[in-house]
Design an enzyme around this catalytic site. Structure first.
Site, PDB file in Angstrom:
ATOM      1  N   GLU A   1      -5.833   1.915 -32.736  1.00  0.00           N
ATOM      2  CA  GLU A   1      -5.217   2.337 -31.693  1.00  0.00           C
ATOM      3  C   GLU A   1      -4.303   3.257 -31.569  1.00  0.00           C
ATOM      4  O   GLU A   1      -4.618   3.978 -32.398  1.00  0.00           O
ATOM      5  CB  GLU A   1      -3.312   1.028 -32.406  1.00  0.00           C
ATOM      6  CG  GLU A   1      -3.085  -0.432 -32.568  1.00  0.00           C
ATOM      7  CD  GLU A   1      -4.033  -0.856 -31.408  1.00  0.00           C
ATOM      8  OE1 GLU A   1      -3.696  -0.772 -30.584  1.00  0.00           O
ATOM      9  OE2 GLU A   1      -4.426  -1.959 -31.596  1.00  0.00           O
TER      10      GLU A   1
ATOM     11  N   CYS B   1       2.627   6.846 -27.091  1.00  0.00           N
ATOM     12  CA  CYS B   1       1.530   6.174 -26.915  1.00  0.00           C
ATOM     13  C   CYS B   1       1.324   5.804 -25.504  1.00  0.00           C
ATOM     14  O   CYS B   1       0.204   5.625 -24.902  1.00  0.00           O
ATOM     15  CB  CYS B   1       0.501   5.454 -28.793  1.00  0.00           C
ATOM     16  SG  CYS B   1       1.426   4.194 -28.755  1.00  0.00           S
TER      17      CYS B   1
END
Length: 484
Positions: A228, A262
């Protein structure tokens, strides 16, 4: 029984970080071999314990994270680090019994009356390497899916949030059996040793650069990885969408946690003739959300001086190359460097050669770019690495479909920002440079499971018709099956 990893340690090195990591891993692996398939009730107990851990320790979690950041909104922490993982665990708990069931599959006519199914089997020991920006959410969230799938879990939190890492280690040790889940803390040496262990799966959340190192280390043991990562997630505004709600929603997604997210918008694409109006709306929305910066309990500090200086260097480089900076704060307010409170900053007239457009920002800086046609905006996105998220503001179904079909990103939120992450029934993950693999939803359960195909032969079957010695009998069967 498995053998310990690596060479035998000397007595002087017994308590080294590397050995502690190996010992924790071995303990979990032995526990897995003793009980490789936890029952539904056992898995639910683990999940319920995680919920209790979060609920009963909200204040100390908020205090530890605030201390690590040098100031972080308690409300944001309770939302992101307590509510979101609890909500995810409730979702998992609600669906777990169904997920654990085997799935029947069809059997071709040629195999007669046999039966086929897919069985979901725990992989074994899962390693979770979690980042500093959401140090509890991004440790407990993946761990919950791994536990639901019946695995043992070893977590390595980021060394950039040492107080939170130590607290997480303590809480897990108190609430969960050390043969079910453990936390190891430490710096890069521990992370390196961790990534070299023969886990059955590793999930890493962090930068693309470190993700490559994790994948390289895992490859030595052929360990599958879920990465991720991040990237430069765009927000595209169509001319037809009103600017005020768009600006307000972008501000929420961009400046929560001071942009250290993110999936935060990394830049905005807006048509040339609406840029200045958008800037006005963004400034207004920022001032409404954060009237002050230095002593505002709702505004988060940058995690470290190194990251703060990196962000300041991005702004300085952009200005030196012709960009125009708009820092939004009270007129008479000073934000000394030692506070690491970087004010919300808009950058206008940016170009690709500026460093701010060449790397993920991960901070409270938002470049505003312009386009002439929507095709130009799509082309710009597609000329760059595939982002973790894409945000498009438009109410035209036709144009929305066009955007979805012509761009590739990890996930999409339409007419808002970041909210696809909040939906537990949607998978979450990147694509290309922004990551690989998925968790959240049933995809998360599958990620940490072995999908074992099983065939059960019937007492009455056709195997004899397909076996040697071959001859007219097989030819007749093949004519029926092939259709010639």
């Amino acid at each position: 029984m498995s053998q310990p990893i690596g060479p035998a340690a000397s007595s002087s090195a017994t308590n080294s970080p590397e050995n502690i990591v190996c010992e924790s891993f071995e303990l979990l692996r032995r526990a897995y071999f003793r009980a490789p398939y936890p029952s539904y009730a056992e898995r639910c107990t683990y999940l319920d314990t995680l919920c209790d851990l979060l609920r009963s320790n909200q204040q100390v979690i908020a205090e530890a994270i605030a201390a690590d950041f040098g100031g972080r909104s308690t409300d944001e922490t309770r939302l992101a680090e307590v509510f979101l993982p609890i909500n995810a665990i409730k979702y998992i708990r609600h669906h777990l019994r169904k997920w654990m069931r085997s799935q029947p599959r069809s059997v071709p006519f040629s195999l007669g009356f046999g039966r086929a199914k897919v069985v979901y089997q725990p992989l074994g020991v899962v390693g979770v390497i979690s980042p500093w920006n959401y140090p509890v959410l991004l440790a407990i969230g993946p761990a919950a899916y791994a536990l639901a799938a019946g695995n043992r879990v070893l977590i390595k939190p980021s060394e950039f949030t040492p107080r939170t890492a130590e607290l997480l280690q303590k809480l897990v040790k108190v609430h969960l059996d050390h043969e079910v889940m453990s936390v190891v803390t430490g710096g890069p040496d521990v992370a390196e040793a961790f990534s070299k262990l023969p886990f059955d799966h590793i999930l890493f959340t962090g930068s693309t650069q470190v993700g490559r190192l994790i994948m390289k280390a895992a490859a030595e043991n052929l360990v599958p990885v879920t990465l991720e990562l991040g990237g430069k997630s765009p927000a595209i505004l169509h001319d037809s969408f009103p600017l005020e709600p768009a600006a307000r929603r972008i501000v929420f997604g961009k400046w929560a946690n001071a942009g250290q997210t993110c999936i935060a918008p990394d830049y905005v694409l807006v048509s040339e003739d609406r840029r200045d109006a958008l800037v006005e709306e963004l400034v207004r929305a920022i001032r409404n959300s954060y009237p002050t910066i230095k002593d505002n309990p709702d505004y988060t500090s940058i995690i470290s001086m190194r990251h703060y200086e990196r962000l300041c260097a991005l702004i300085a480089d952009a200005e030196a190359r012709g960009a125009r900076k708009i820092a939004i704060k009270a007129d008479d307010e000073e934000t000394p460097d030692e506070t690491r409170r970087l004010p919300p900053t808009l950058l206008l007239d940016v170009r690709d050669e500026m460093k701010v457009m060449q790397q993920e920002i991960f901070g409270p800086i938002l470049p505003i770019m312009t386009y002439r046609t929507l095709n130009d905006a799509i082309a710009y996105v597609n000329q760059h690495p595939r982002p973790l998220a894409l945000y498009y503001f438009d109410r035209s179904r036709k144009r929305v479909t066009d955007i979805l079909q012509r761009t590739i990103s990890g996930g999409v939120s339409l007419n808002d920002v970041a909210l696809h992450f909040f939906i537990d029934d949607l998978p979450f993950g990147g694509v290309g440079a922004s990551g690989m693999g998925r968790y959240h939803s049933f995809d998360g359960f599958e990620t940490f499971s072995h999908k074992k195909p099983v065939f059960l032969q019937s007492r009455f079957n056709t195997t004899g018709l397909l076996s040697a010695p071959y001859g007219d009998r097989l030819n007749k069967v093949l004519k029926v099956l092939i259709g010639t």
